[in-house]
Design an enzyme around this catalytic site. Structure first.
Site, short mmCIF file in Angstrom:
data_model
loop_
_atom_site.label_atom_id
_atom_site.label_comp_id
_atom_site.label_asym_id
_atom_site.label_seq_id
_atom_site.Cartn_x
_atom_site.Cartn_y
_atom_site.Cartn_z
N SER A 1 8.99 2.90 -3.63
CA SER A 1 8.00 3.92 -3.26
C SER A 1 8.61 5.29 -3.00
O SER A 1 8.07 6.31 -3.42
CB SER A 1 7.22 3.47 -2.02
OG SER A 1 6.59 2.25 -2.25
N HIS B 1 8.29 7.49 2.21
CA HIS B 1 7.37 8.18 1.29
C HIS B 1 7.54 9.70 1.40
O HIS B 1 7.71 10.40 0.40
CB HIS B 1 5.92 7.81 1.61
CG HIS B 1 5.60 6.37 1.35
ND1 HIS B 1 4.49 5.75 1.87
CD2 HIS B 1 6.26 5.43 0.63
CE1 HIS B 1 4.46 4.49 1.46
NE2 HIS B 1 5.54 4.27 0.72
#
Length: 675
Positions: free
Chosen positions: A167, A221
Site C-alpha cells: 500500500s 499510506h
C-alpha cells in the site's frame, strides 16, 4: 476550425423535413464515458511497455503463494501474526532491533488474498500509466523509495503494530501521478485532467478513510503518498543539480526518520516505552525488572490495551493466572484490535485455573472474532479435556491439524491425554510414540509416555524414556521430578529422594524470576514422596513450605490441602486449623478451593461432590475426602472413597497414586489384625 460538438448541429440543419412539415429531430445523446486514467495520460507516455509493473505484481503474487503453500494453506485468507513475522512483516520490536531488512520484505507480503487482490488491482491500473510516463527505471525508484518511506513512517508512529503490504508503495505511485498532473495542469485537457485527478483522489480518500475507520496503518499510506509526490516532482526536473539535491535530502530524511524511530529519546503516547519493554522481554526473557517497568506503564495508562495485553501474557509465563485474567478482562471490554487475542489469552489463563467451561467459551469466542487458528483449536481441545469431553478434544485436534499440519506434535500430546482418559493406553502410547518421532529430543512426549508406562507398572520402559531425556538434557528439572515419582512407585526411597535433592541443587542455578514457579512443585512432590514412605511430619513440613513462600503458585491450594491432611495424620490439629484459615483468606476461589471449606466442616461431602463437575475433579475430591478420613482414624469409611478413586478415577493423577497406596496399606493392616 469548428469544434467537434458543433458538427451534429450542422448536420441536423440540412436534414429534409418530414411529411407533416416538421423538422426531423435527433435521438437523445448518450454522455461520453469518462476516459480512463491510461487514456488521459496516453499522449504523454514515453514507452509502450510496463514490464516493471508486471514483474512487481509477479513478485507479490509469488511471495503470497510461497507463504500460503509453506503454511499448508493457513495463510490464504487471514495469516497469523507469527506466520507474517516469519515471512518478513514489519514489526518494531524486530525491525528496529536488527531485522532492518523487514522494511523491504514487508512490501511484498500481504495479509490474506483479499488484501493482495485489492493492492494488485490498484498496482496494475496505476503502474501501467506511471511506468509509461516516467520510464521503467524512474518508476521502479519511485515504487521502492515510497514503499520504504511508508514503512519507516509506520515504524515511527506505530512501532508496535504488525504491518505488511504494497500500500505505501502504491500510494507513492499515486503521489508521483499527482506531481505529474500539477506539472502539466496548464497543457493537459481540462476535463481529462479533472477526471484523472478525481479518480486518483477518490482512491486516496477512500483508503485513508478506511484506515482511520478500521485502524489500518495510515502512517504507511501517508508516508508513501508524500514521498511519491516528492519523487514525482524530482523525476520531472530537468536540472540535474535540483534532482541530486532533492534526492540527497530525501535519502537523508529517510535515514534520519529511521534513526529517530530506533533511538528516539521522546515518546509517542508511551509506545516507545512499550516497544523497549517488548524488546527487553524478547531478547533477555521475562525479568522482574521488565515486569516492574510494565507495571509502571499500566499505572500511567490504566486503560491502554497494548500495555495490559503484554502484561497479561507476561503473567501467563509466570503462571500467575488470576492476575492475567484481570488484565485480559479489561482488554476484552475495550473495542481494540487486541480483543480477539485477549479472549484466546484469557482462555489459556482459565485453563491454568482449571475453569475449563469458561476457557472453552472464551476460545470459541476468539475463533468467532477471527482467531480461527490451530493454536486456538488446541486450547479448545485442552479445555474440552478439562470438562471431561475427550471426544470433543479429539475433534478439536483434527480441526487444528487441518489449519496447520505443523502442530502434529502438540496434537499427539493432547490426543494421547484424551485416549488416556478413555482408558485406551494403547492408543495413547501410539500417539506419544508418533510425537517422539516428530521431535525426538523434546522431553514432553517422553515423560508423558513414561507416566503411562509407570501407571501400567512397566517401570523398565518408563525409566528408559526418562533416562533418554536425562542424557540429552542433564539440567532438565521435570525429568528428575518424574523419575523421582517413578522411583517412589517402585518403593525405592533412596533414589527417589536423591533425585529430588539433585533437583533442589539445580534450582539454585536458575535465575530468580523462575524459581517461584519450580520450588513449589519440588516441595509438593517431595511431600507426597515422604508421605508414601510413612514420613508424615516431614511431608507436612514440605507442604507447608509452599504456602509459607506465598499463595500465588498453582500448587498452593493442593499443598495447603495436603498439609492439613498431614497435620491431622500427625496429631497437629491446631496447625491444621491455622492452615485452613490462611487458605480460606488467601487462596483463589477456583478449584480445588472447595476442598478447603469441606475440611473446615463448612461444606458437606455431597455439596463438594456436586461442585466437582467432571471426573478429574471428582477424582481429587473423593481422594481428599478419603485421605482426610484416614488421617482422622476413620479407616473404614475412608476405604470406600479410596476404592472409588482406584476403580473410576483418572489414573494419571497423583491423587490416584495416593489412594492406591493408602488402600494397599488399609488391606495390609486388616490382614495383620486378622492374623
Amino acid at each position: 476550425m469548428e469544434s467537434p460538438n458543433q458538427e451534429p448541429q450542422k448536420e441536423e440543419a440540412n436534414r429534409p423535413p418530414t411529411r407533416d412539415g416538421n423538422k426531423r429531430t435527433s435521438a437523445p445523446k448518450t454522455p461520453a464515458p469518462s476516459p480512463s486514467l491510461c487514456a488521459v495520460l496516453s499522449p504523454h507516455f514515453k514507452q509502450s511497455t510496463f514490464l516493471v509493473t508486471k514483474a512487481l505484481i509477479a513478485l507479490n503474487v509469488l511471495a503470497f503463494l510461497g507463504m500460503v503453500v509453506c503454511s499448508g494453506g493457513a495463510g490464504f485468507m487471514e495469516p497469523s501474526n507469527d506466520l507474517l513475522k516469519k515471512w518478513g512483516a514489519d514489526f518494531g520490536p524486530l525491525t528496529l532491533n536488527g531485522d532492518y531488512w523487514r522494511v523491504v520484505t514487508s512490501m511484498f507480503l500481504h495479509i490474506g488474498f483479499i488484501h493482495l487482490l485489492v493492492n494488485m488491482a490498484a498496482l496494475r491500473s496505476l503502474g501501467e500509466s506511471c511506468e509509461r510516463l516516467l520510464g521503467s527505471g524512474k518508476f521502479l525508484a519511485v515504487y521502492f523509495i515510497a514503499g520504504l518511506a511508508g514503512n519507516i513512517a509506520s515504524l515511527l508512529l506505530n512501532p508496535v503494530v504488525l504491518s505488511a503490504g504494497a500500500s505505501g508503495a502504491i500510494f507513492g505511485v499515486y503521489g508521483a501521478l499527482f506531481a505529474f498532473f500539477l506539472a502539466h495542469r496548464d497543457t493537459m485537457n481540462k476535463q481529462a485532467l479533472l477526471n484523472g485527478s478525481r479518480a486518483a483522489a477518490a482512491f486516496i480518500v477512500y483508503n485513508l478513510f478506511l484506515g482511520f475507520a478500521f485502524g489500518f496503518d495510515n502512517a504507511a499510506h501517508i508516508g508513501g503518498l508524500l514521498t511519491g509526490l516528492l519523487c514525482g516532482y524530482l523525476c520531472l526536473q530537468r536540472s540535474s543539480a535540483k534532482v541530486k539535491a532533492g534526492a540527497t535530502l530525501l535519502v537523508l530524511g529517510m535515514i534520519g526518520t529511521f534513526c529517530v524511530a530506533r533511538y528516539a529519546p521522546f515518546d509517542f503516547s508511551g509506545q516507545y516505552k512499550h516497544l523497549r519493554i517488548l524488546d527487553k522481554i524478547q531478547h533477555e526473557g521475562a525479568s522482574l525488572e521488565a515486569f516492574a517497568a510494565l507495571n509502571e506503564l499500566c499505572k500511567q495508562h490504566p486503560n491502554t490495551a497494548n500495555f495490559r495485553s503484554v502484561r497479561a501474557y507476561f503473567l501467563l509465563e509466570f503462571h500467575r493466572y488470576e492476575e492475567a485474567v484481570k488484565d485480559f478482562d479489561l482488554v476484552v471490554t475495550l473495542n481494540t484490535p487486541q480483543r480477539a487475542s485477549a479472549y484466546v489469552g484469557r482462555a489459556e489463563a482459565l485453563i491454568g485455573l482449571t475453569r475449563f467451561k469458561e476457557a472453552l467459551a472464551d476460545a470459541k469466542e476468539g475463533i468467532k472474532l477471527g482467531k480461527d487458528t490451530a493454536a486456538t483449536h488446541l486450547l479448545c481441545a485442552k479445555a474440552s479435556l478439562g470438562t471431561g469431553d475427550s471426544k470433543s478434544a479429539i475433534e478439536e485436534c483434527a480441526e487444528a491439524l487441518k489449519l496447520d499440519p505443523k502442530v502434529s506434535y502438540q496434537v499427539c500430546l493432547i490426543r494421547a491425554r484424551a485416549w488416556s482418559k478413555q482408558n485406551n493406553d494403547t492408543a495413547a502410547v501410539e500417539d506419544l510414540s508418533k510425537a517422539i518421532l516428530l521431535e525426538p529430543d523434546n522431553p514432553e512426549a517422553h515423560m508423558a509416555r513414561a507416566n503411562i508406562y509407570a501407571k501400567a507398572h512397566d517401570f523398565k520402559q518408563a525409566l528408559a524414556d526418562i533416562n533418554y531425556v536425562r542424557e540429552k538434557a542433564p539440567s532438565d528439572l521435570s525429568s528428575l521430578i518424574m523419575r523421582a515419582d517413578i522411583y517412589k512407585q517402585m518403593d525405592d526411597k533412596k533414589r527417589a529422594l536423591a533425585d529430588l535433592e539433585e533437583t533442589t541443587e539445580l534450582v539454585k542455578k536458575i535465575p530468580d524470576p523462575k524459581k517461584p514457579l519450580i520450588l513449589p512443585m519440588i516441595n509438593y512432590v517431595r511431600a507426597i514422596t515422604l508421605w508414601h514412605f510413612g514420613e508424615r511430619a516431614a511431608a507436612a513440613a514440605d507442604a507447608e513450605k509452599v504456602c509459607l513462600a506465598g499463595w500465588k503458585s498453582t500448587q498452593s491450594p493442593y499443598c495447603a490441602i495436603w498439609a492439613v491432611i498431614c497435620f491431622r495424620a500427625t496429631g497437629q490439629e491446631p496447625k491444621a486449623d491455622q492452615m485452613l484459615k490462611d487458605a480460606a483468606e488467601k487462596l483463589a476461589k477456583s478449584w480445588p478451593y472447595p476442598v478447603v471449606p469441606y475440611l473446615q466442616g463448612k461444606l458437606s461431602q455431597e455439596e463438594l461432590f456436586k461442585m466437582a463437575d467432571n471426573n478429574d475433579k471428582l477424582t481429587e475430591a473423593k481422594a481428599y475426602v478419603g485421605l482426610n478420613l484416614k488421617a482422622r482414624g476413620e479407616a473404614l469409611p475412608a476405604r470406600d472413597f479410596l476404592q472409588w478413586v482406584v476403580d473410576h478415577g483418572t489414573k494419571t493423577f497423583i491423587e490416584y497414586d495416593l489412594s492406591q497406596q493408602e488402600l494397599k496399606n488399609y488391606y495390609a493392616d486388616a490382614n495383620k489384625k486378622q492374623n
